[in-house]
Design a protein around this motif. Structure first.
Motif, PDB file in Angstrom:
ATOM      1  N   ARG A  30      99.424 -58.005 -61.202  1.00 52.42           N
ATOM      2  CA  ARG A  30      98.296 -57.253 -61.748  1.00 52.42           C
ATOM      3  C   ARG A  30      98.402 -57.129 -63.260  1.00 52.42           C
ATOM      4  O   ARG A  30      99.480 -57.178 -63.828  1.00 52.42           O
ATOM      5  N   VAL A  31      97.267 -56.903 -63.876  1.00 48.52           N
ATOM      6  CA  VAL A  31      97.201 -56.677 -65.318  1.00 48.52           C
ATOM      7  C   VAL A  31      97.624 -55.238 -65.577  1.00 48.52           C
ATOM      8  O   VAL A  31      97.143 -54.311 -64.920  1.00 48.52           O
ATOM      9  N   ARG A  33      97.557 -51.860 -67.372  1.00 49.42           N
ATOM     10  CA  ARG A  33      96.623 -51.096 -68.197  1.00 49.42           C
ATOM     11  C   ARG A  33      97.131 -49.663 -68.295  1.00 49.42           C
ATOM     12  O   ARG A  33      97.302 -49.003 -67.269  1.00 49.42           O
ATOM     13  N   PRO A  34      97.385 -49.147 -69.522  1.00 53.62           N
ATOM     14  CA  PRO A  34      97.813 -47.746 -69.631  1.00 53.62           C
ATOM     15  C   PRO A  34      96.645 -46.796 -69.406  1.00 53.62           C
ATOM     16  O   PRO A  34      95.516 -47.099 -69.783  1.00 53.62           O
ATOM     17  N   VAL A  35      96.907 -45.697 -68.764  1.00 51.04           N
ATOM     18  CA  VAL A  35      95.900 -44.639 -68.595  1.00 51.04           C
ATOM     19  C   VAL A  35      96.552 -43.309 -68.946  1.00 51.04           C
ATOM     20  O   VAL A  35      97.775 -43.190 -68.907  1.00 51.04           O
ATOM     21  N   ALA A  44      93.270 -41.293 -55.661  1.00 53.08           N
ATOM     22  CA  ALA A  44      92.137 -42.123 -55.231  1.00 53.08           C
ATOM     23  C   ALA A  44      92.597 -43.312 -54.402  1.00 53.08           C
ATOM     24  O   ALA A  44      91.909 -43.755 -53.486  1.00 53.08           O
ATOM     25  N   ARG A 688      82.985 -56.865 -53.891  1.00 46.04           N
ATOM     26  CA  ARG A 688      83.974 -55.793 -53.860  1.00 46.04           C
ATOM     27  C   ARG A 688      84.517 -55.490 -55.250  1.00 46.04           C
ATOM     28  O   ARG A 688      84.815 -54.351 -55.570  1.00 46.04           O
ATOM     29  N   VAL A 689      84.645 -56.507 -56.070  1.00 51.57           N
ATOM     30  CA  VAL A 689      85.327 -56.302 -57.344  1.00 51.57           C
ATOM     31  C   VAL A 689      84.369 -55.824 -58.418  1.00 51.57           C
ATOM     32  O   VAL A 689      84.645 -54.871 -59.129  1.00 51.57           O
ATOM     33  N   VAL A 691      81.451 -53.916 -60.107  1.00 53.82           N
ATOM     34  CA  VAL A 691      80.783 -52.665 -59.756  1.00 53.82           C
ATOM     35  C   VAL A 691      79.662 -52.388 -60.721  1.00 53.82           C
ATOM     36  O   VAL A 691      79.546 -53.055 -61.737  1.00 53.82           O
TER      37      VAL A 691
ATOM     38  N   MET B   1      95.621 -48.551 -74.078  1.00 56.61           N
ATOM     39  CA  MET B   1      94.280 -48.978 -74.484  1.00 56.61           C
ATOM     40  C   MET B   1      94.091 -48.626 -75.942  1.00 56.61           C
ATOM     41  O   MET B   1      93.942 -47.455 -76.304  1.00 56.61           O
ATOM     42  N   GLU B 222      87.897 -41.082 -69.235  1.00 60.23           N
ATOM     43  CA  GLU B 222      88.510 -40.480 -68.056  1.00 60.23           C
ATOM     44  C   GLU B 222      87.460 -40.094 -67.030  1.00 60.23           C
ATOM     45  O   GLU B 222      87.713 -40.120 -65.832  1.00 60.23           O
ATOM     46  N   PRO B 225      85.611 -44.286 -65.872  1.00 56.61           N
ATOM     47  CA  PRO B 225      86.535 -45.372 -66.245  1.00 56.61           C
ATOM     48  C   PRO B 225      85.825 -46.733 -66.203  1.00 56.61           C
ATOM     49  O   PRO B 225      84.999 -46.967 -65.328  1.00 56.61           O
ATOM     50  N   SER B 226      86.157 -47.539 -67.200  1.00 56.09           N
ATOM     51  CA  SER B 226      85.550 -48.880 -67.245  1.00 56.09           C
ATOM     52  C   SER B 226      86.611 -49.916 -66.893  1.00 56.09           C
ATOM     53  O   SER B 226      86.854 -50.853 -67.633  1.00 56.09           O
ATOM     54  N   LEU B 227      87.252 -49.737 -65.755  1.00 50.92           N
ATOM     55  CA  LEU B 227      88.303 -50.664 -65.329  1.00 50.92           C
ATOM     56  C   LEU B 227      87.756 -51.576 -64.248  1.00 50.92           C
ATOM     57  O   LEU B 227      86.948 -51.173 -63.429  1.00 50.92           O
ATOM     58  N   VAL B 228      88.254 -52.857 -64.259  1.00 49.56           N
ATOM     59  CA  VAL B 228      87.791 -53.852 -63.283  1.00 49.56           C
ATOM     60  C   VAL B 228      88.978 -54.712 -62.890  1.00 49.56           C
ATOM     61  O   VAL B 228      89.822 -55.040 -63.717  1.00 49.56           O
ATOM     62  N   LEU B 231      94.724 -54.176 -61.105  1.00 48.11           N
ATOM     63  CA  LEU B 231      95.395 -53.605 -62.270  1.00 48.11           C
ATOM     64  C   LEU B 231      96.653 -52.867 -61.852  1.00 48.11           C
ATOM     65  O   LEU B 231      96.784 -52.412 -60.714  1.00 48.11           O
ATOM     66  N   LEU B 233      98.196 -49.685 -63.284  1.00 48.57           N
ATOM     67  CA  LEU B 233      97.921 -48.595 -64.210  1.00 48.57           C
ATOM     68  C   LEU B 233      99.251 -47.908 -64.555  1.00 48.57           C
ATOM     69  O   LEU B 233     100.038 -47.592 -63.662  1.00 48.57           O
ATOM     70  N   THR B 245      93.331 -52.039 -56.992  1.00 51.52           N
ATOM     71  CA  THR B 245      92.295 -53.060 -57.071  1.00 51.52           C
ATOM     72  C   THR B 245      91.004 -52.290 -57.239  1.00 51.52           C
ATOM     73  O   THR B 245      90.574 -51.571 -56.338  1.00 51.52           O
ATOM     74  N   VAL B 246      90.482 -52.353 -58.453  1.00 53.33           N
ATOM     75  CA  VAL B 246      89.353 -51.483 -58.773  1.00 53.33           C
ATOM     76  C   VAL B 246      88.121 -51.991 -58.048  1.00 53.33           C
ATOM     77  O   VAL B 246      87.679 -53.110 -58.263  1.00 53.33           O
ATOM     78  N   THR B 247      87.649 -51.218 -57.181  1.00 52.22           N
ATOM     79  CA  THR B 247      86.428 -51.558 -56.458  1.00 52.22           C
ATOM     80  C   THR B 247      85.466 -50.399 -56.633  1.00 52.22           C
ATOM     81  O   THR B 247      85.829 -49.322 -57.122  1.00 52.22           O
ATOM     82  N   ARG B 248      84.257 -50.653 -56.216  1.00 54.34           N
ATOM     83  CA  ARG B 248      83.256 -49.598 -56.319  1.00 54.34           C
ATOM     84  C   ARG B 248      83.704 -48.359 -55.545  1.00 54.34           C
ATOM     85  O   ARG B 248      83.579 -47.223 -55.993  1.00 54.34           O
ATOM     86  N   LEU B 250      86.705 -47.430 -54.880  1.00 55.62           N
ATOM     87  CA  LEU B 250      87.817 -46.735 -55.543  1.00 55.62           C
ATOM     88  C   LEU B 250      87.303 -45.889 -56.706  1.00 55.62           C
ATOM     89  O   LEU B 250      87.729 -44.747 -56.899  1.00 55.62           O
ATOM     90  N   LEU B 251      86.375 -46.467 -57.460  1.00 62.77           N
ATOM     91  CA  LEU B 251      85.834 -45.709 -58.606  1.00 62.77           C
ATOM     92  C   LEU B 251      85.107 -44.463 -58.132  1.00 62.77           C
ATOM     93  O   LEU B 251      85.245 -43.380 -58.717  1.00 62.77           O
ATOM     94  N   TYR B 254      87.612 -41.958 -57.253  1.00 64.39           N
ATOM     95  CA  TYR B 254      88.212 -41.364 -58.451  1.00 64.39           C
ATOM     96  C   TYR B 254      87.324 -40.264 -59.010  1.00 64.39           C
ATOM     97  O   TYR B 254      87.782 -39.160 -59.338  1.00 64.39           O
TER      98      TYR B 254
END
Lengths: 691, 300
Positions: A30-31, A33-35, A44, A688-689, A691, B1, B222, B225-228, B231, B233, B245-248, B250-251, B254
């Motif tokens: 995976r990539v 990414r800091p949060v 979640a 799925r990916v 959004v 980021m 926060e 989030p604009s993550l796709v 990832l 994190l 795995t950012v999916t609709r 999951l968002l 969140y």
């Protein structure tokens, strides 16, 4: 549905499916990414449970789709086959007819041979892995295109390389070859001599015969290694509309050699009555056209292949019970007799049918004619009147000299080039050694050759035997011949006695050194002690004597020993005389291409690339042998209507139509379904990916 | 980021804004006693000019506070009681954990501006202003400044605050409560992303009966989030990782969780009489100070 390579499925699935499932167990790369905080993310994703190094395999639509793609791909690799109406054969022999009738273009634009090759390729495709196949193409002779092989690509290449010939169809050689190879292969299997796995049973071969069924020697084919039940005959072709020349002759009128007479026998093989024009071409010029009306071929003619009816005149047809008038016009066979024409040249005479039919190879026929030539006969005799009166009745140029004149003649008068200046030299009681290569007839004397001599006179013997089949004795009654005395002959072993006395030949034929000698042990007349001429035989008073002389002149001057046949069938070898000391001969083929070949010994040239009909020209050539013709002249081949059954080795084998249920490869459908699943997987993934 | 870390410094307060703040003063719902006399009335009786009550004179009382007029009329000694004017303790607890060093507009800058504004209002009104930064515990301290002229110290302190460590409100609340027994206004400015929970820390502060204000600051990244994609994190505070795995779905999950988290914090505060104020950094901070705080009664 059958799979040709089930092992491939297991291998492909085994190699791809477990890694795919393992990938689902494994985490993705995976990539990073800091949060600010993973607090809420963690909550979640708790449901998704993607944060374990190996997650529990969950039912994922993507996984199922990807598994479906892999399984379909693996199944496609297993070479699935549809319509396995026939067993997947282990050992296959493909016999492909490449004869003239296979060149017929069917309504769908393909020739029968092309269709046969296509079906053969499909047959190869339908073989399971490890099956072996052998390809034999046959026309007038059989060629092993590929001996037993498991490499499908190589087999297909060999099938593709089969060429159309215009030869007749003879199956015997092909069957013999196949049987021989099968025997070798079986022996190899028993001794482990081939590449088959040990312990593999050598299954009997299955023979696939692709033909239109017009096989000339079908009745003579015997099956030894093959069971007729393992022979599958695929019938090719539908068309039957053919009109062909089945025989042709071009000859000079014996009385008037300047007159050329040409006739061709034309037969209609189609179910429709036809009226066609036959055109005569002499030296490339159209000189005559004859219109011929032919009835439809009777259905009774649709007998099994190998029924080789002789090309006969219309009157001899079995159904000639009809009135003569209509029989003459309504027979499927007719002779186009062209008007005799004056033609002084030599060369190629062609008859061409102005017809559009299925088979073109029999629409043209060629004949070679010589320039008109009178036979030149030199009679060497002290008392020539007896022979001269008999010979003068024949169309020949006769020159008479006495033996003294002959012996004193300059050499250039006796010779013309390498050979004798005369077509026939007849010696009446004169032996000589001046014998340039040529044709000689000795009456009551012998040529001065090694091994030839005349002994004492025989007076009290009778003629005991004669070869009545010899052309010289045709239409003569030897039994009426009585001879008073003849000489005892001593001849070399190659001499043939035509008429034999009790202890010595009476009439002998001796070929050798480019010459022919006919030696008669008796003279027609002999001088008695008083020098008076007396008849030695009563034959001269008989009409048989004239016939005998005519036969002799014909036989000796036709040069049967050296003269080649001027017309052969496709595939047949030709032997031609060529000028002495010729090393290479160029043959111009009907399509214009040239073949150069070395001449054989003894001034002869052999040529066998006669697969195509037409006139072949030879240079350099001796006069009269400048060309030869290759003609189909084969009723079996011209009758292109496919047969429903082939009788092989006494067993009738039904010929299936070309739409025979072959194994159709189905891997395309599997691959297509796999692609569909792949597309679906892509859509699902994207939905799925993003959004 | 990187992009969310930009624009983290800037002028804390503009002169115009300060002028507006001059008009305001901090109001405590509870009037607290201070150590020094200030400008505001205390509940304690004291020496201001505002009269509160009388009581009987006892020996020892300051005679200056006797009401001589009453004595003249009634000949009884009464002591005049006056309301004590007291200074107000205003404490600001500013979260400087690494999670505050985030966002566009920057969360930390936003929080410091709010803190500076509150401090200024306090200073202008001679309240005793204390500023604390905290992460794992109390990190920096500027205690007990009074008067407008010390504003520069406030600015200096806030500008020098470094973002480090993970936020631990429990430890911070305990330390602050121990060190700061006097009542007063306590303003906690944080994103309240507390892995150990915010409840314990707030309980320490509530125990001292402070007039407690909670300001939760979140950046737009926060909240939306604009993550796709797939990832990993990484938590900037504790390097904790979460693979997603950012999916609709999951968002959505969140956002629901975030809303629930904020609601729970607000609920917790409201139940305990704590003023809760949520703000995103995209809301102009002067609006927060000039209108939201006024609405909540922190300033008037």
């Amino acid at each position: 549905m059958t799979f040709l390579s089930p092992m491939t499925i297991a291998l492909a699935a085994g190699l791809t499916v477990p890694p795919l499932i393992a990938l689902y167990f494994l985490k993705l790369k995976r990539v990073v990414r800091p949060v600010p905080s993973t607090l809420l993310w963690r909550r979640a994703i708790e449901d998704l449970r993607v944060n374990a190094p190996f997650q529990r395999l969950r039912s994922s639509l993507l996984l199922w789709l990807q598994l479906a793609v892999l399984v379909l791909a693996a199944l496609a690799l297993g070479q699935p086959m549809l319509e396995t109406a026939q067993k997947l054969e282990d050992t296959v022999i493909l016999l492909i007819d490449q004869s003239a009738s296979m060149g017929v273009t069917e309504p769908d634009g393909q020739t029968r041979l092309e269709k046969a090759k296509e079906l053969a390729v499909r047959q190869i495709d339908g073989m399971s892995d490890g099956s072996r196949a052998m390809v034999i193409a046959f026309g007038d002779r059989a060629t092993v295109q590929a001996s037993f092989d498991t490499d499908k690509a190589a087999l297909k290449r060999k099938i593709a390389s089969i060429e159309q010939t215009q030869a007749p169809t003879r199956l015997g050689e092909a069957v013999s070859l196949a049987e021989a190879y099968t025997q070798i292969s079986l022996m190899g299997a028993e001794t482990g001599g081939d590449d088959r796995p040990p312990g593999a049973t050598a299954a009997p071969a299955t023979v696939f015969l692709f033909t239109d069924g017009r096989i000339e020697d079908v009745t003579r084919v015997s099956l030894q290694a093959f069971d007729a039940s393992r022979i599958r005959v695929t019938r090719l072709g539908e068309r039957s509309d053919n009109v062909g020349i089945v025989a042709m002759d071009a000859r000079r009128n014996p009385e008037r050699p300047e007159l050329l007479e040409v006739a061709a026998t034309i037969e209609n093989f189609s179910g429709q009555p036809r009226t066609i024009d036959a055109a005569l071409y002499v030296a490339g010029r159209n000189v005559d056209i004859q219109s011929v009306t032919l009835a439809a071929a009777p259905h009774s003619a649709e007998t099994s292949a190998g029924d080789r009816r002789p090309a006969v005149a219309a009157e001899e047809r079995p159904d000639s019970a009809e009135p003569l008038e209509s029989a003459a016009t309504a027979q499927p066979v007719a002779v186009a007799a062209f008007a005799p024409m004056e033609y002084e040249g030599g060369g190629v005479v062609e008859v061409m049918l102005r017809v559009d039919d299925a088979l073109s190879a029999d629409d043209r026929a060629w004949a070679i004619v010589d320039e008109p030539r009178h036979v030149r006969v030199l009679l060497v005799s002290k008392h020539p009147w007896l022979l001269r009166s008999a010979l003068s009745a024949m169309p020949l140029t006769l020159l008479t000299v006495t033996p003294e004149v002959y012996e004193s003649m300059p050499e250039d008068r006796l010779r013309e080039g390498e050979r004798s200046a005369y077509d026939l030299v007849m010696f009446d009681r004169h032996s000589t050694s001046r014998l340039p290569p040529g044709n000689y007839f000795f009456w009551g004397s012998v040529p001065r050759l090694a091994g030839v001599s005349a002994g004492d006179a025989i007076r009290s013997e009778v003629i005991v035997n004669w070869d009545e089949t010899h052309p010289i004795l045709r239409h003569t009654a030897v039994e009426t011949l009585s001879v008073f005395e003849w000489q005892r002959l001593r001849l070399p072993p190659e001499a043939t006695a035509i008429i034999e006395g009790e202890s010595s030949p009476v009439l002998a034929y001796l070929p050798g050194g480019g010459s022919q000698f006919l030696i008669s042990a008796f003279a027609l007349a002999v001088e008695d002690d008083e020098g008076r001429l007396r008849f030695n035989t009563d034959w001269t008073a008989n009409v048989d004597f004239v016939v005998f002389l005519y036969n002799t002149v014909q036989y000796l001057t036709s040069n049967v020993g050296t003269r080649s046949r001027r017309s052969v069938t496709p595939g047949e070898a030709v032997t031609l005389p060529v000028p002495p000391r010729t090393e290479a001969v160029t043959v111009t083929r009907p399509d214009g291409s040239e073949d150069r070949a070395a001449a054989a010994e003894a001034g002869l040239f052999h040529y066998a690339r006669t697969q195509r009909v037409g006139a072949y020209r030879v240079t350099p050539a001796v006069p009269g042998a400048e060309a030869f013709a290759v003609n189909l002249f084969n009723r079996t081949e011209s009758n292109i209507r496919p047969t429903d059954a082939v009788t092989l080795g006494g067993e009738r084998i039904e010929a299936k139509a070309e739409s025979l249920a072959l194994n159709r490869p189905a891997w395309r459908y599997f691959l297509l379904a796999g692609l569909g699943f792949l597309l679906l997987e892509w859509i699902v993934y994207n939905r799925r990916v993003f959004v | 980021m990187v992009q969310t870390r930009t624009d983290r410094s800037g002028p804390l307060l503009s002169p115009d804004f300060l002028t507006k703040l001059d008009q305001l003063e901090l109001v405590s719902r509870k009037i607290f006693a201070g150590k020094l006399r200030g400008e505001r009335i205390s509940k304690r009786r004291g020496e201001s000019v505002e009269f509160a009550d009388y009581r009987n004179y006892v020996v020892g009382d300051d005679l200056r506070f006797l009401d001589w007029n009453i004595f003249a009329r009634l000949e009884k000694l009464f002591i005049k009681l006056f309301l004590q004017e007291e200074d107000l303790h205003v404490s600001v607890l500013l979260d400087v954990s690494k999670s505050m060093d985030w966002g566009q507009p920057h969360k930390g800058l936003y929080a410091r501006r709010v803190a500076a504004a509150i401090a200024y209002i306090g200073l202008v009104n001679f309240d005793r202003v204390s500023l604390y930064t905290y992460a794992n515990g109390l990190a920096g301290e500027l205690a007990g400044v009074r008067g407008r002229r010390l504003m520069f110290k406030v600015i200096e302190f806030l500008s020098g605050a470094e973002y480090s460590g993970t936020s631990n409100l429990a430890a911070t609340g305990k330390q602050f409560a121990l060190r700061h027994p006097q009542p007063g206004i306590v303003l906690v400015i944080s994103d309240f992303f507390e892995k150990g929970g915010y409840e314990e820390g707030l309980r320490y502060l509530l125990g001292r009966n402070y007039d407690l204000y909670v300001v939760q600051v979140l950046s737009p990244e926060e909240m939306e989030p604009s993550l796709v994609g797939d990832l990993k994190l990484t938590d900037v505070e504790d390097e904790d990782t979460a693979e997603v795995t950012v999916t609709r779905a999951l968002l959505n999950r969140y956002k629901i969780n975030l809303r629930a988290y904020c609601e729970r914090l607000k609920d917790y505060c409201t139940r305990r009489g704590v003023s809760y104020l949520f703000t995103g950094t995209e809301v102009p901070f002067d609006q927060i100070v000039l209108s939201y705080f006024r609405q909540r009664g922190l300033v008037k």
